[in-house]
Scaffold this motif. Structure first.
Motif, mmCIF file in Angstrom:
data_model
loop_
_atom_site.group_PDB
_atom_site.id
_atom_site.type_symbol
_atom_site.label_atom_id
_atom_site.label_comp_id
_atom_site.label_asym_id
_atom_site.label_seq_id
_atom_site.Cartn_x
_atom_site.Cartn_y
_atom_site.Cartn_z
ATOM 1 N N UNK A 49 91.654 -15.448 -45.943
ATOM 2 C CA UNK A 49 90.295 -15.869 -45.596
ATOM 3 C C UNK A 49 90.349 -17.034 -44.616
ATOM 4 N N UNK A 50 89.745 -16.858 -43.470
ATOM 5 C CA UNK A 50 89.593 -17.930 -42.484
ATOM 6 C C UNK A 50 88.206 -18.540 -42.598
ATOM 7 N N UNK A 51 88.030 -19.772 -42.134
ATOM 8 C CA UNK A 51 86.687 -20.360 -42.149
ATOM 9 C C UNK A 51 85.684 -19.474 -41.411
ATOM 10 N N UNK A 52 84.475 -19.335 -41.947
ATOM 11 C CA UNK A 52 83.477 -18.433 -41.342
ATOM 12 C C UNK A 52 82.794 -19.070 -40.131
ATOM 13 N N UNK A 53 83.531 -19.114 -39.008
ATOM 14 C CA UNK A 53 83.013 -19.762 -37.805
ATOM 15 C C UNK A 53 82.522 -18.748 -36.768
ATOM 16 N N UNK A 54 82.566 -17.468 -37.117
ATOM 17 C CA UNK A 54 82.207 -16.443 -36.142
ATOM 18 C C UNK A 54 80.752 -16.577 -35.689
ATOM 19 N N UNK A 55 79.865 -16.840 -36.635
ATOM 20 C CA UNK A 55 78.448 -16.984 -36.288
ATOM 21 C C UNK A 55 78.244 -18.179 -35.365
ATOM 22 N N UNK A 99 78.947 -9.833 -43.388
ATOM 23 C CA UNK A 99 80.012 -10.782 -43.665
ATOM 24 C C UNK A 99 79.521 -11.922 -44.552
ATOM 25 N N UNK A 100 78.309 -12.386 -44.316
ATOM 26 C CA UNK A 100 77.724 -13.434 -45.150
ATOM 27 C C UNK A 100 77.611 -12.949 -46.604
ATOM 28 N N UNK A 101 77.152 -11.723 -46.772
ATOM 29 C CA UNK A 101 77.012 -11.154 -48.116
ATOM 30 C C UNK A 101 78.370 -11.053 -48.805
ATOM 31 N N UNK A 102 79.423 -10.687 -48.038
ATOM 32 C CA UNK A 102 80.770 -10.632 -48.619
ATOM 33 C C UNK A 102 81.168 -12.002 -49.154
ATOM 34 N N UNK A 103 80.934 -13.041 -48.379
ATOM 35 C CA UNK A 103 81.264 -14.396 -48.817
ATOM 36 C C UNK A 103 80.527 -14.730 -50.125
ATOM 37 N N UNK A 104 79.257 -14.440 -50.165
ATOM 38 C CA UNK A 104 78.463 -14.767 -51.351
ATOM 39 C C UNK A 104 78.975 -13.997 -52.570
ATOM 40 N N UNK A 105 79.326 -12.740 -52.371
ATOM 41 C CA UNK A 105 79.745 -11.903 -53.502
ATOM 42 C C UNK A 105 81.176 -12.168 -53.948
ATOM 43 N N UNK A 106 82.049 -12.529 -52.991
ATOM 44 C CA UNK A 106 83.473 -12.637 -53.312
ATOM 45 C C UNK A 106 83.963 -14.062 -53.527
ATOM 46 N N UNK A 107 83.342 -15.018 -52.890
ATOM 47 C CA UNK A 107 83.852 -16.388 -52.937
ATOM 48 C C UNK A 107 82.935 -17.356 -53.682
ATOM 49 N N UNK A 143 75.123 -20.694 -42.875
ATOM 50 C CA UNK A 143 73.681 -20.522 -43.091
ATOM 51 C C UNK A 143 72.873 -21.036 -41.904
ATOM 52 N N UNK A 144 73.225 -22.230 -41.453
ATOM 53 C CA UNK A 144 72.459 -22.824 -40.350
ATOM 54 C C UNK A 144 72.705 -22.084 -39.037
ATOM 55 N N UNK A 145 73.923 -21.602 -38.831
ATOM 56 C CA UNK A 145 74.184 -20.784 -37.646
ATOM 57 C C UNK A 145 73.322 -19.528 -37.658
ATOM 58 N N UNK A 146 73.233 -18.889 -38.822
ATOM 59 C CA UNK A 146 72.429 -17.667 -38.945
ATOM 60 C C UNK A 146 70.933 -17.981 -38.843
ATOM 61 N N UNK A 147 70.540 -19.142 -39.337
ATOM 62 C CA UNK A 147 69.154 -19.582 -39.158
ATOM 63 C C UNK A 147 68.830 -19.716 -37.682
ATOM 64 N N UNK A 148 69.729 -20.349 -36.952
ATOM 65 C CA UNK A 148 69.481 -20.569 -35.528
ATOM 66 C C UNK A 148 69.490 -19.247 -34.757
ATOM 67 N N UNK A 149 70.420 -18.353 -35.091
ATOM 68 C CA UNK A 149 70.451 -17.037 -34.446
ATOM 69 C C UNK A 149 69.140 -16.299 -34.718
ATOM 70 N N UNK A 157 65.353 -16.730 -45.145
ATOM 71 C CA UNK A 157 66.395 -16.436 -46.135
ATOM 72 C C UNK A 157 67.584 -17.386 -46.000
ATOM 73 N N UNK A 158 68.040 -17.606 -44.761
ATOM 74 C CA UNK A 158 69.208 -18.456 -44.564
ATOM 75 C C UNK A 158 68.880 -19.929 -44.773
ATOM 76 N N UNK A 159 67.666 -20.326 -44.479
ATOM 77 C CA UNK A 159 67.271 -21.699 -44.751
ATOM 78 C C UNK A 159 67.305 -21.975 -46.251
ATOM 79 N N UNK A 160 66.741 -21.070 -47.037
ATOM 80 C CA UNK A 160 66.705 -21.270 -48.483
ATOM 81 C C UNK A 160 68.115 -21.298 -49.063
ATOM 82 N N UNK A 161 68.989 -20.419 -48.567
ATOM 83 C CA UNK A 161 70.365 -20.398 -49.076
ATOM 84 C C UNK A 161 71.072 -21.712 -48.727
#
Length: 888
Positions: free
Chosen positions: A469-475, A508-516, A562-568, A585-589
């Motif tokens: 697992x690498x840091x989730x910096x793709x977004x 990918x975000x959902x995978x993180x939430x479910x797995x990590x 979350x904030x990257x996805x909010x901005x996107x 959704x991403x703001x609340x998370x």
């Protein structure tokens, strides 16, 4: 007129495939996971450097300064022989992960000097000793040395001390998309006449054993020093060579007798040209002058200080005198490349900075590679051939059968890391976007494709273990590249790119939430997260201590995600307002993560330590009280990265988003108070979301900007220098684990010991720190100042601190008042020799105190971020000579 930009446009519009040919050979195919067919997964030992000259590869090809088409059907590279080595120099030499005292390491001197984005012009330099290459000395001395010793490099052997070596400049220039001139300029830097054999080499990647190729490609000799390369899928290519070389042919076939002591299936073998030069053996050369590999052999005697050139041209057609205008084509491409960079570097006034930035860009463009890996085929084997051992079906990457990679990909380092790494690639794309935004966007989308991303939503980490697992910096990279591209296109953003990326990033975000986040507490694990030895133990295996690690950095990375996805989402609302619902959704998370960091599971356990004013990991041991892991590292700085200033104009026309915001802040005021300056508008009508409000941000910056802790003369260290005198230790299950500040190479064997996060300076982390400070400044403006450095009594705004940190990072490569570059420390040859002093290596990481370059020596990938730092500093500072700031 910017001709190179016209080429980029033609390539984008599919009018002309300018990037069909490029530097797509790897620097090392041996020792890779793809070529490993052993039962135990010992990739380094399965195919060695000594094996490589005799082994026909399955998944890719290597060479020195080589090129290929984008499917790597036809390859071209250079080989050399000084008349003394026991093998010709067809590939770069280095030590394996088990031979080097700090892991794998290339033991050669080569430099990427120039490249245009379409590869219409490229230039590199290889330094080849005239004495026998010290293969055994490099191996023996590095094996003798311990983890506490420095690596033993080729410059340390003294083989370059008397200048008895060749400088070999390799250049390429395209007259058209498949009309390419190649030139080698060989300089004798020695004091005596010297002889060298130069061998431009052509070969086909071996595709005919896969069961997919019904026809064999072939090379054949034509009159007038020409070779025809024919492939049914590509047609004919004609190679014309200067002068009168001795052209020899063989096949790209494995010498089974040499490698495995069994009979050869073929007569004409891959190592035949090597054996002919070294031993005069012609048995495996094809006397009919045909085959799938050929070399034009030049024996050149060069006087002391002299130069000789070898030129050739590849064309899709026959012409009368193809080399007559080769010089003019080279000159034109050089001028056009100069013009391209002249525009890009318009704000860069200091010549030294231009050299550093241009070589950084060159390295990034040269470090593209054809990457081929079909995991299911790799696990099962090719039809009708030797079947892989059954053990591999339960071993490495066995749950990634869907993965089919067959693309040109930006590599971290084509020798040390000749495979993509997810978070490295994200950072590569930021400086690449300035050169070729289409390529940068394509790279980011590539890893989100169905044939890369796991059906679960996980992104592949790297070939040694796609499950890591690498840091989730793709977004973050997607959003950053979108903004760069938008500015370069006059304010018009690429909606399709952003939308395509958004949909896959949600998986990918959902995978993180479910797995990590196993317990659904919004506190995340992640394991080592690319930071190798940052902790007292391997964070990927906290379970071995009968515990579970709540990670401050994993949780902060997710807040940033979350904030990257909010901005996107908000950026996409410009095209379709339905994305305001995903923004909500991403703001609340994000807000729930912030709350959880302060009160894990309602147990009044926080990742924030109020007494120290810092974030730490928390270890939960079965049946015991939680332990706060008080290691002052960049783990505690990552909460800075979760920050996003948002202009009112982005959401003022989004009624559902604003309505939900107002409701949430009314119903969850404690969460809102933790993270947000939403209610109070800041500079230029901006609102702010961040994990850190004023007090906590100041506390972290107080440590980060202290030269007795994180602040180095060359950037921010990965571990506090305070741990030099005060190591952190903890007793767990009867064993003592400790972390001590180590500013140089790793002193542990964790993760092979070839990387060190216990003190050195790393560019991706410094880049994120700099960009985060700028984001905070976008909100606070000039009304918020911090003491810099801590204890100095001097206060600067956050944007000025960001600039100062950029300057410190850039200073690693810049000559100081004595004419020395910190990256080369006390190497007199590198610092003062006129044939070395302007050549830049972009190392993997840097000594935390003196700035010496460490780790992989050609990791222009994420260290190429220095080019972006130079661009930003030069553009934003409005200073006539930025470099004067470095010599204060």
């Amino acid at each position: 007129m910017n001709i190179e930009k016209i080429r980029l446009k033609e390539d984008r519009n599919k009018e002309k495939h300018w990037k069909k040919w490029g530097p797509y050979l790897t620097d090392r195919q041996w020792g890779t996971v793809r070529e490993d067919y052993s039962p135990d997964g010992a990739a380094w030992e399965n195919v060695t450097h000594d094996d490589a000259r005799s082994k026909a590869y399955r998944w890719g090809e290597e060479g020195i300064g080589g090129i290929s088409d984008y499917r790597q059907r036809l390859c071209f590279s250079w080989a050399f022989w000084n008349g003394k080595d026991s093998m010709i120099k067809e590939r770069l030499f280095g030590l394996t992960g088990n031979q080097g005292n700090h892991g794998e390491d290339v033991k050669e001197l080569y430099y990427y000097l120039d490249a245009s984005p379409t590869h219409s012009y490229m230039k590199m330099l290889y330094k080849y000793p005239q004495a026998a290459f010290p293969y055994q000395e490099l191996l023996d001395e590095n094996l003798r040395r311990s983890k506490k010793d420095r690596e033993y490099e080729i410059i340390d052997t003294g083989i370059f001390d008397e200048d008895a070596y060749f400088d070999i400049f390799l250049e390429y220039a395209k007259a058209d998309i498949e009309d390419i001139i190649a030139k080698a300029s060989i300089h004798n830097r020695g004091k005596e006449e010297a002889t060298i054999w130069v061998m431009p080499t052509i070969w086909f990647r071996k595709t005919w054993f896969t069961g997919d190729e019904p026809f064999m490609p072939s090379l054949s000799l034509l009159p007038k020093n020409r070779v025809k390369a024919f492939n049914p899928k590509s047609g004919n290519y004609i190679f014309t060579f200067s002068e009168q070389p001795d052209i020899r042919f063989c096949d790209n076939e494995t010498n089974r007798e040499r490698l495995y002591h069994i009979g050869n299936q073929k007569k004409y073998l891959k190592d035949a040209i090597n054996d002919f030069l070294i031993n005069g053996d012609t048995h495996h050369l094809n006397p009919n002058n045909t085959g799938t590999k050929a070399a034009a052999i030049y024996k050149l005697t060069i006087p002391a200080g002299g130069k000789v050139e070898v030129t050739l041209r590849m064309q899709h057609f026959e012409s009368q005198d193809p080399l007559s205008d080769a010089g003019q084509v080279l000159k034109d491409r050089i001028n056009e490349t100069d013009f391209f960079y002249g525009e890009l570097q318009e704000k860069v006034k200091e010549p030294e900075l231009k050299i550093i930035q241009r070589q950084a860009y060159a390295g990034m463009l040269w470090t593209k590679q054809f990457y081929y890996y079909n995991v299911e085929r790799w696990l099962e084997g090719d039809p009708g051939r030797y079947q892989p051992p059954q053990e591999r079906k339960r071993g490495r990457n066995s749950n990634w059968r869907h993965l089919q990679n067959y693309d040109i990909i930006s590599m971290p380092d084509k020798w040390e890391y000749p495979w993509y790494a997810a978070w490295d690639l994200a950072f590569h794309c930021i400086p690449l976007a300035r050169l070729d935004s289409d390529f940068a966007k394509d790279q980011l989308l590539l890893l989100l494709n169905d044939w890369y991303m796991h059906p679960s939503g996980q992104m592949p980490a790297y070939e040694w273990n796609f499950n890591d697992v690498n840091p989730p910096v793709h977004a973050y990279a997607v959003q950053r590249v979108f903004q760069i591209d938008k500015k370069m296109n006059g304010g018009k953003g690429d909606q399709e790119f952003l939308e395509r990326a958004m949909h896959k990033l949600m998986l990918n975000f959902t995978w993180w939430v479910n797995q990590k986040d196993d317990d659904g507490k919004n506190i995340f694990e992640g394991g080592f997260l690319g930071l190798d030895n940052i902790s007292v133990f391997d964070r990927s295996h906290a379970d071995k201590l009968f515990g579970k690690l709540e990670q401050a950095d994993a949780t902060s990375w997710m807040a940033m995600f979350c904030l990257n996805m909010l901005r996107i989402s908000l950026d996409l609302c410009e095209f379709n307002k339905v994305y305001q619902y995903t923004a909500t959704k991403f703001l609340e998370h994000f807000l729930y993560i912030a709350g959880a960091m302060n009160n894990i599971s309602g147990e009044n356990i926080s990742l924030w330590d109020e007494e120290d004013g810092f974030f730490y990991d928390v270890l939960h041991l079965t049946g015991k009280d939680p332990k706060v892991m008080k290691v002052k590292s960049i783990v505690g700085i990552t909460p800075l990265f979760a920050v996003e200033p948002i202009r009112e104009e982005l959401f003022e026309n989004l009624p559902e988003f604003k309505k939900r915001l107002d409701f949430f802040f009314k119903e969850k005021p404690k969460l809102a108070a933790l993270v947000s300056n939403w209610i109070q508008p800041g500079h230029d009508k901006r609102r702010l979301f961040s994990l850190l409000r004023g007090h906590r941000m100041k506390s972290i910056l107080h440590k980060m900007l202290d030269d007795k802790e994180f602040l180095s003369p060359y950037g921010i260290r990965s571990l506090s220098k305070d741990h030099e005198k005060n190591p952190y230790s903890i007793r767990l299950n009867g064993s003592v684990f400790s972390v001590k500040y180590a500013p140089g190479e790793s002193e542990t064997t964790m993760f092979g010991g070839n990387s060190n996060w216990r003190g050195p300076i790393w560019f991706p982390i410094n880049y994120l720190i700099i960009e985060s400070l700028k984001k905070f400044d976008f909100y606070y403006g000039g009304n918020f100042s911090i003491e810099y450095p801590t204890g100095s009594g001097k206060f600067l705004t956050l944007d000025l601190i960001a600039r100062e940190l950029s300057l410190r990072c850039i200073k690693l490569f810049l000559k100081d008042k004595n004419g020395n570059r910190p990256i080369y420390e006390n190497s007199e040859k590198m610092q003062s020799d006129p044939h070395f002093q302007d050549l830049i290596l972009f190392y993997e990481y840097f000594h935390g105190d003196n700035g010496r370059g460490l780790g992989a020596s050609h990791q222009t990938g994420w260290t190429g971020l220095v080019a972006e730092m130079i661009y930003k500093v030069s553009k934003e500072s409005n200073l006539p000579n930025v470099a004067t700031l470095f010599r204060r």
